[in-house]
Design an enzyme around this catalytic site. Structure first.
Site, PDB file in Angstrom:
ATOM      1  N   LEU A 167       0.830  -1.209   0.000  1.00 51.33           N
ATOM      2  CA  LEU A 167       0.000   0.000   0.000  1.00 51.33           C
ATOM      3  C   LEU A 167       0.862   1.256   0.000  1.00 51.33           C
ATOM      4  CD1 LEU A 167      -2.573  -1.292   2.630  1.00 51.33           C
ATOM      5  CD2 LEU A 167      -2.854  -1.253   0.143  1.00 51.33           C
TER       6      LEU A 167
ATOM      7  N   ASP B   4      -0.128  -4.348   4.382  1.00 49.99           N
ATOM      8  CA  ASP B   4       1.189  -3.756   4.186  1.00 49.99           C
ATOM      9  C   ASP B   4       2.015  -4.032   5.435  1.00 49.99           C
ATOM     10  OD1 ASP B   4       2.472  -1.459   2.196  1.00 49.99           O
ATOM     11  OD2 ASP B   4       3.234  -1.288   4.252  1.00 49.99           O
TER      12      ASP B   4
ATOM     13  N   ASN C 249       6.488  -4.497 -10.964  1.00 47.26           N
ATOM     14  CA  ASN C 249       7.311  -4.403 -12.175  1.00 47.26           C
ATOM     15  C   ASN C 249       8.204  -5.625 -12.328  1.00 47.26           C
ATOM     16  OD1 ASN C 249       6.375  -1.973 -13.236  1.00 47.26           O
ATOM     17  ND2 ASN C 249       7.752  -0.761 -11.965  1.00 47.26           N
TER      18      ASN C 249
ATOM     19  N   SER D 150       0.715   1.361 -15.338  1.00 48.20           N
ATOM     20  CA  SER D 150       1.327   2.660 -15.575  1.00 48.20           C
ATOM     21  C   SER D 150       0.351   3.743 -15.136  1.00 48.20           C
ATOM     22  CB  SER D 150       1.674   2.841 -17.060  1.00 48.20           C
ATOM     23  OG  SER D 150       2.275   4.095 -17.284  1.00 48.20           O
TER      24      SER D 150
ATOM     25  N   GLY E 206       1.592   5.983 -12.229  1.00 50.55           N
ATOM     26  CA  GLY E 206       2.327   6.669 -11.176  1.00 50.55           C
ATOM     27  C   GLY E 206       1.426   7.295 -10.127  1.00 50.55           C
TER      28      GLY E 206
ATOM     29  N   LYS F  60       4.649  -3.835 -20.518  1.00 48.27           N
ATOM     30  CA  LYS F  60       4.994  -2.711 -19.650  1.00 48.27           C
ATOM     31  C   LYS F  60       6.485  -2.423 -19.711  1.00 48.27           C
ATOM     32  CE  LYS F  60       4.379   0.355 -16.305  1.00 48.27           C
ATOM     33  NZ  LYS F  60       5.628   0.465 -15.573  1.00 48.27           N
TER      34      LYS F  60
ATOM     35  N   ASN G  92       8.137   1.128 -20.783  1.00 42.54           N
ATOM     36  CA  ASN G  92       9.124   1.876 -20.006  1.00 42.54           C
ATOM     37  C   ASN G  92      10.388   2.145 -20.806  1.00 42.54           C
ATOM     38  OD1 ASN G  92       7.228   1.625 -17.981  1.00 42.54           O
ATOM     39  ND2 ASN G  92       8.736   1.172 -16.411  1.00 42.54           N
TER      40      ASN G  92
ATOM     41  N   GLU H 114       9.588   5.048 -22.849  1.00 42.81           N
ATOM     42  CA  GLU H 114       9.582   6.198 -21.927  1.00 42.81           C
ATOM     43  C   GLU H 114      11.010   6.717 -21.706  1.00 42.81           C
ATOM     44  OE1 GLU H 114       9.318   6.013 -17.262  1.00 42.81           O
ATOM     45  OE2 GLU H 114       7.351   5.617 -18.146  1.00 42.81           O
TER      46      GLU H 114
END
Length: 295
Positions: A8, A30, A86, A112, A114, A164, A168, A171
């Site tokens: 979390l 968490d 990831n 994706s 953020g 993904k 990246n 990116e």
């Protein structure tokens, strides 16, 4: 539906909130008890009704492996584990096989968005068998941006994280291009307002993008990025992208160069890397190093 969510932090906490806003029940765990809804993974699993769906949102590698190992002993046949971190796609294949031996499904999901995902939604790329994906679909629908696009069942297990990873890698190259252009503009005497040049590109140009918008945000906060050290970390996915390109004999000169530029930033204070660091902080909340760190 009900979802167990493990991890979390910056993204996981916002994902929990977005899923709850869509009307679903999320039971989050968490290691930080101040963030958790339950004291342990077992308590989380016990609160979920079967067939359970548990989403893992922890760092790739050993933390993910340890979490999936523990879940394998707690879940039942017919349950599904989603790895939304990831992770490397080759790890997905291993995890799917391990869980399948216990009758537990597995879906990998590249995420994706953020720190902005809570407001705008998360782009999702997922891989796995259709029957397992179907069990998670209401959560995918809750997390994705509004509208027709923003999520894709990319293929079999591993396809989500592979997609993904390539995202990246692209990116990396886009950020590097903006950073190089910014440094060149800053280097000449004739251009007296680099920030406003960047701002002018936000409308009507072929290079307008969300990354450009974030670059302008960063320049509004620190016009010449004087407060930042020219050092940019890499998350690992750029490396994996280049390694996959080598394995498949696919030329990736721009992405490879952008990765090596980040390595160069660790040797010298790089003006370009100030922009890369600023962009990573803007879209993902990634840590930056202040210029004072050099002194």
């Amino acid at each position: 539906m009900e979802l167990g969510l493990i991890g979390l932090g910056k993204m996981g906490g916002n994902m929990r909130e977005r899923i709850r806003r869509a009307g679903h029940t999320v039971i989050g765990y968490d290691r930080n008890p101040d963030l958790a809804d339950v004291p342990s993974l077992k308590a989380m699993v016990d609160k979920l009704q079967g067939p359970r769906v548990v989403w893992v949102m922890v760092p790739a590698g050993e933390p993910t492996q340890a979490t999936i190992d523990e879940l394998a002993g707690l879940l039942s046949p017919g349950d599904v584990v989603v790895d939304g971190g990831n992770s490397r796609w080759t790890d997905d294949e291993k995890h799917a096989k391990e869980l399948a031996e216990r009758g537990i499904g597995f879906v990998d999901c590249g995420v994706s968005g953020g720190v902005w995902g809570l407001e705008y939604g998360y782009a999702l790329m997922y891989g796995g068998d259709p029957e397992n994906v179907a069990k998670v679909q209401p959560i995918f629908d809750a997390l994705k941006p509004e509208g027709e696009h923003g999520s894709v069942h990319a293929g079999k297990v591993g396809a989500g994280h592979f997609a993904k990873m390539v995202h990246n890698g692209i990116e990396y190259a886009m950020m590097q291009a903006y950073a190089e252009g910014w440094e060149l503009l800053e280097a000449v005497d004739s251009v007296t307002d680099v920030r406003e040049v960047f701002r002018s590109w936000q409308e009507g140009t072929v290079i307008r993008s969300w990354l450009l918008d974030l670059a302008v945000n960063a320049l509004d906060a620190d016009e010449h990025l004087d407060k930042l050290r020219g050092y940019a970390q890499d998350s690992g996915e750029g490396r994996w992208t280049v390694e996959a390109a080598i394995d498949h004999a696919v030329p990736l000169p721009a992405i490879t160069a952008s990765l090596f530029a980040r390595f160069a930033s660790r040797q010298d204070d790089s003006p370009q890397m100030k922009m890369i660091a600023a962009l990573r902080n803007q879209f993902g909340g990634h840590a930056v190093e202040s210029a004072a760190a050099d002194k």
